[in-house]
Design a protein around this motif. Structure first.
Motif, PDB file in Angstrom:
ATOM      1  N   GLU A   1       0.857  -1.186   0.000  1.00 32.74           N
ATOM      2  CA  GLU A   1       0.000   0.000   0.000  1.00 32.74           C
ATOM      3  C   GLU A   1       0.891   1.233   0.000  1.00 32.74           C
ATOM      4  OE1 GLU A   1      -3.455  -0.016   2.637  1.00 32.74           O
ATOM      5  OE2 GLU A   1      -2.891  -2.054   3.227  1.00 32.74           O
ATOM      6  N   PRO A   2       1.345   1.700  -1.164  1.00 32.19           N
ATOM      7  CA  PRO A   2       2.269   2.834  -1.235  1.00 32.19           C
ATOM      8  C   PRO A   2       1.747   4.095  -0.556  1.00 32.19           C
ATOM      9  CG  PRO A   2       2.080   1.734  -3.369  1.00 32.19           C
ATOM     10  CD  PRO A   2       1.009   1.163  -2.498  1.00 32.19           C
ATOM     11  N   ALA A   3       0.429   4.259  -0.487  1.00 35.07           N
ATOM     12  CA  ALA A   3      -0.151   5.486   0.076  1.00 35.07           C
ATOM     13  C   ALA A   3       0.249   5.686   1.538  1.00 35.07           C
ATOM     14  CB  ALA A   3      -1.668   5.454  -0.050  1.00 35.07           C
ATOM     15  N   LEU A   4       0.503   4.586   2.262  1.00 32.44           N
ATOM     16  CA  LEU A   4       0.887   4.711   3.674  1.00 32.44           C
ATOM     17  C   LEU A   4       2.199   5.472   3.812  1.00 32.44           C
ATOM     18  CD1 LEU A   4       0.006   1.111   4.950  1.00 32.44           C
ATOM     19  CD2 LEU A   4      -1.239   3.240   5.434  1.00 32.44           C
ATOM     20  N   LEU A   5       3.184   5.108   2.990  1.00 36.86           N
ATOM     21  CA  LEU A   5       4.472   5.804   3.059  1.00 36.86           C
ATOM     22  C   LEU A   5       4.363   7.208   2.471  1.00 36.86           C
ATOM     23  CD1 LEU A   5       7.459   5.676   3.837  1.00 36.86           C
ATOM     24  CD2 LEU A   5       7.944   4.815   1.543  1.00 36.86           C
ATOM     25  N   ASP A   6       3.610   7.357   1.397  1.00 36.59           N
ATOM     26  CA  ASP A   6       3.451   8.688   0.801  1.00 36.59           C
ATOM     27  C   ASP A   6       2.872   9.672   1.815  1.00 36.59           C
ATOM     28  OD1 ASP A   6       4.444   7.897  -1.654  1.00 36.59           O
ATOM     29  OD2 ASP A   6       2.471   7.385  -2.465  1.00 36.59           O
ATOM     30  N   LYS A   7       1.909   9.198   2.596  1.00 38.14           N
ATOM     31  CA  LYS A   7       1.303  10.071   3.614  1.00 38.14           C
ATOM     32  C   LYS A   7       2.326  10.443   4.676  1.00 38.14           C
ATOM     33  CE  LYS A   7      -2.514  10.261   6.923  1.00 38.14           C
ATOM     34  NZ  LYS A   7      -3.689   9.535   7.499  1.00 38.14           N
ATOM     35  N   ALA A   8       3.155   9.467   5.077  1.00 34.22           N
ATOM     36  CA  ALA A   8       4.186   9.743   6.086  1.00 34.22           C
ATOM     37  C   ALA A   8       5.211  10.737   5.551  1.00 34.22           C
ATOM     38  CB  ALA A   8       4.859   8.437   6.494  1.00 34.22           C
ATOM     39  N   LEU A   9       5.608  10.582   4.293  1.00 37.17           N
ATOM     40  CA  LEU A   9       6.586  11.500   3.711  1.00 37.17           C
ATOM     41  C   LEU A   9       6.018  12.908   3.577  1.00 37.17           C
ATOM     42  CD1 LEU A   9       8.093   9.204   0.923  1.00 37.17           C
ATOM     43  CD2 LEU A   9       9.158   9.871   3.079  1.00 37.17           C
ATOM     44  N   SER A  10       4.727  12.984   3.281  1.00 36.83           N
ATOM     45  CA  SER A  10       4.089  14.294   3.195  1.00 36.83           C
ATOM     46  C   SER A  10       4.149  15.000   4.546  1.00 36.83           C
ATOM     47  CB  SER A  10       2.634  14.132   2.737  1.00 36.83           C
ATOM     48  OG  SER A  10       1.977  15.376   2.735  1.00 36.83           O
ATOM     49  N   GLY A  11       3.910  14.243   5.621  1.00 35.88           N
ATOM     50  CA  GLY A  11       4.007  14.822   6.952  1.00 35.88           C
ATOM     51  C   GLY A  11       5.416  15.231   7.299  1.00 35.88           C
ATOM     52  N   ALA A  12       6.410  14.445   6.831  1.00 32.48           N
ATOM     53  CA  ALA A  12       7.807  14.792   7.097  1.00 32.48           C
ATOM     54  C   ALA A  12       8.186  16.085   6.388  1.00 32.48           C
ATOM     55  CB  ALA A  12       8.716  13.648   6.645  1.00 32.48           C
ATOM     56  N   ARG A  13       7.726  16.242   5.150  1.00 34.85           N
ATOM     57  CA  ARG A  13       8.061  17.450   4.386  1.00 34.85           C
ATOM     58  C   ARG A  13       7.474  18.708   5.032  1.00 34.85           C
ATOM     59  NH1 ARG A  13       7.317  13.949  -0.197  1.00 34.85           N
ATOM     60  NH2 ARG A  13       5.102  14.512  -0.296  1.00 34.85           N
ATOM     61  N   SER A  14       6.323  18.566   5.658  1.00 38.37           N
ATOM     62  CA  SER A  14       5.687  19.729   6.281  1.00 38.37           C
ATOM     63  C   SER A  14       6.017  19.849   7.765  1.00 38.37           C
ATOM     64  CB  SER A  14       4.168  19.650   6.090  1.00 38.37           C
ATOM     65  OG  SER A  14       3.663  18.443   6.641  1.00 38.37           O
ATOM     66  N   ASN A  15       6.970  19.000   8.229  1.00 40.12           N
ATOM     67  CA  ASN A  15       7.414  19.033   9.634  1.00 40.12           C
ATOM     68  C   ASN A  15       6.264  18.830  10.611  1.00 40.12           C
ATOM     69  OD1 ASN A  15      10.229  19.512   9.197  1.00 40.12           O
ATOM     70  ND2 ASN A  15       9.699  21.630   8.625  1.00 40.12           N
ATOM     71  N   ASP A  16       5.313  17.964  10.260  1.00 39.87           N
ATOM     72  CA  ASP A  16       4.182  17.691  11.137  1.00 39.87           C
ATOM     73  C   ASP A  16       4.564  16.797  12.316  1.00 39.87           C
ATOM     74  OD1 ASP A  16       2.589  19.186   9.525  1.00 39.87           O
ATOM     75  OD2 ASP A  16       1.701  17.483   8.448  1.00 39.87           O
ATOM     76  N   PHE A  17       5.672  16.093  12.221  1.00 36.58           N
ATOM     77  CA  PHE A  17       6.056  15.157  13.275  1.00 36.58           C
ATOM     78  C   PHE A  17       7.571  14.953  13.267  1.00 36.58           C
ATOM     79  CE2 PHE A  17       5.101  12.724   9.469  1.00 36.58           C
ATOM     80  CZ  PHE A  17       6.252  11.962   9.316  1.00 36.58           C
ATOM     81  N   ALA A  18       8.079  14.458  14.404  1.00 34.26           N
ATOM     82  CA  ALA A  18       9.490  14.075  14.474  1.00 34.26           C
ATOM     83  C   ALA A  18       9.670  12.628  14.033  1.00 34.26           C
ATOM     84  CB  ALA A  18      10.019  14.260  15.898  1.00 34.26           C
ATOM     85  N   ALA A  19       8.681  11.791  14.364  1.00 31.92           N
ATOM     86  CA  ALA A  19       8.723  10.384  13.953  1.00 31.92           C
ATOM     87  C   ALA A  19       7.292   9.865  13.862  1.00 31.92           C
ATOM     88  CB  ALA A  19       9.531   9.554  14.943  1.00 31.92           C
ATOM     89  N   LEU A  20       7.033   9.057  12.865  1.00 28.79           N
ATOM     90  CA  LEU A  20       5.709   8.491  12.649  1.00 28.79           C
ATOM     91  C   LEU A  20       5.831   6.974  12.545  1.00 28.79           C
ATOM     92  CD1 LEU A  20       2.675   8.949  11.982  1.00 28.79           C
ATOM     93  CD2 LEU A  20       3.334   8.936   9.566  1.00 28.79           C
ATOM     94  N   ARG A  21       4.905   6.268  13.216  1.00 30.30           N
ATOM     95  CA  ARG A  21       4.945   4.795  13.218  1.00 30.30           C
ATOM     96  C   ARG A  21       3.660   4.236  12.626  1.00 30.30           C
ATOM     97  NH1 ARG A  21       7.493   6.606  17.761  1.00 30.30           N
ATOM     98  NH2 ARG A  21       9.527   5.670  18.217  1.00 30.30           N
ATOM     99  N   PHE A  22       3.801   3.174  11.852  1.00 28.58           N
ATOM    100  CA  PHE A  22       2.637   2.471  11.317  1.00 28.58           C
ATOM    101  C   PHE A  22       3.061   1.061  10.920  1.00 28.58           C
ATOM    102  CE2 PHE A  22       4.672   4.729   7.825  1.00 28.58           C
ATOM    103  CZ  PHE A  22       4.702   3.802   6.793  1.00 28.58           C
ATOM    104  N   GLU A  23       2.055   0.229  10.618  1.00 25.81           N
ATOM    105  CA  GLU A  23       2.335  -1.136  10.156  1.00 25.81           C
ATOM    106  C   GLU A  23       1.977  -1.259   8.687  1.00 25.81           C
ATOM    107  OE1 GLU A  23       0.587  -4.103  12.638  1.00 25.81           O
ATOM    108  OE2 GLU A  23       1.849  -3.605  14.364  1.00 25.81           O
ATOM    109  N   ALA A  24       2.813  -2.015   7.962  1.00 22.93           N
ATOM    110  CA  ALA A  24       2.619  -2.153   6.519  1.00 22.93           C
ATOM    111  C   ALA A  24       3.153  -3.518   6.080  1.00 22.93           C
ATOM    112  CB  ALA A  24       3.343  -1.021   5.786  1.00 22.93           C
TER     113      ALA A  24
END
Length: 369
Positions: free
Chosen positions: A72-95
């Motif tokens: 499910e590529p969208a899971l990582l794409d969403k995390a990278l989008s948050g990283a680019r906008s500095n929404d979080f220091a670290a994000l965890r999920f299962e894939a």
């Protein structure tokens, strides 16, 4: 050591690919699966553990979008989008990761920023890894318990067995009729058969570990020739070797016996296919990277597969096939795989089995220098 700690030992990176690789090369020592991406999700570096898990080389993966490695590529794409906008220091999920020619690999993922590099680090822990380590530990503990039980039991049987055989021989000399001597002959014959069984039980403990340089392909070829002599028709033994595998220190005689036991078991399980003329055993050698054996991490390990196209290991004994006196065939002693596991464990390795109808894979893992 975690990924952040490992990075502190690397060299300062820059925009050049070579310098980027040098900066992150210390991550190759970690068992965690790690990919370093730029802000757009393009791979700049992957460590050896991830190469091994996905079955792809670092060179192949570099400059590709890492999201395509996920089911499910969208899971990582969403995390990278948050990283680019500095929404979080670290994000965890299962894939789940896609693997070439294999099932999906479920992982726990952590995405974090590498501020000094301007990159994003993706760390992944296989959810099956802990279960596998626990299973290995149980196998080793059971093997140790089996060895002690077998050794004590064999010694207890051996002494009275010799007395029974001797008494039967003496009695045979005093018997006048051939009919009665037939009974004593049976006793002597069965005593001899049990003596052979006891000797096999004690064999691993009697012989010293004779260490020398071992070429695994010479071991494979010796076993292949022996089995083909026994089964000259109806059985094909296919070679699939990685000739770059180096020699290592080990006991060649014990490794030949261990592999021979496994291949002979496979050939015996293929009796119906041999009669049909379409039986096949594959001997495959590969190098595995960043392998944990006995809770110790090894940079390289020999991975030797014995794959057959038989009916598979019966479900009733799948979890017990390495136990002594457990056999899936009539007349089997149930010692071949037990002895094979013992000999491989003497080399700090392990044998695993994955079986389903039509494909049984015995995998031997042994650390390499």
């Amino acid at each position: 050591m975690n990924a952040s700690a490992a990075l502190s030992h690397g060299e300062p990176g820059n925009t050049a690919d070579q310098d980027c690789a040098l900066s992150y090369q210390s991550l190759d020592w970690l068992c965690t699966l790690i990919a370093v991406l730029d802000s757009q999700g393009v791979v700049r570096f992957v460590n050896a553990a991830l190469e091994n898990a996905l079955g792809q080389s670092r060179r192949t993966m570099e400059a590709t979008e890492f999201a395509t490695c996920f089911s499910e590529p969208a899971l990582l794409d969403k995390a990278l989008s948050g990283a680019r906008s500095n929404d979080f220091a670290a994000l965890r999920f299962e894939a789940a990761l896609l693997r070439l020619g294999q099932d999906l690999l479920p992982v726990h993922v952590t995405v974090s920023l590498v501020e000094q590099q301007g990159h994003v680090m993706v760390e992944m822990w296989p959810l099956e890894q802990q279960a596998r380590q626990d299973r290995e530990e149980r196998i080793r503990e059971q093997a140790e318990a089996n060895k002690e039980l077998i050794r004590n039991l064999a010694h207890e049987i051996k002494n009275p067995l010799g007395g029974i055989r001797g008494a039967a021989q003496l009695l045979q000399m005093d018997l006048a009729t051939p009919e009665l001597r037939e009974y004593t002959t049976v006793i002597v014959h069965e005593a001899d058969r049990l003596q052979v069984l006891v000797d096999r039980l004690l064999a691993p403990h009697r012989h010293p570990h004779d260490v020398g340089d071992v070429n695994i392909h010479e071991v494979c070829e010796r076993v292949r020739s022996l089995v083909l002599i026994e089964y000259p028709q109806g059985l094909k033994i296919t070679r699939d070797y990685d000739i770059s595998i180096p020699e290592f220190r080990g006991d060649g005689v014990q490794l030949i016996q261990a592999l021979l036991n496994i291949v002979q078991n496979a050939a015996q399980a293929l009796s119906l296919r041999i009669a049909q003329g379409d039986a096949e055993i594959i001997l495959r050698t590969r190098v595995a990277r960043q392998v944990t054996l006995g809770r110790q991490r090894y940079r390289l390990a020999l991975e030797l597969h014995v794959i057959d196209n038989g009916s598979g290991v019966p479900d009733a004994i799948k979890e017990r096939i390495f136990y002594p006196l457990v056999s899936g065939r009539d007349g089997g002693s149930g010692l071949g795989l037990t002895l094979a596991q013992t000999f491989v464990q003497r080399h700090h390795g392990l044998i695993e089995c994955d079986s389903q109808p039509g494909r049984t894979d015995f995998r031997i893992l042994i650390p390499l220098p």
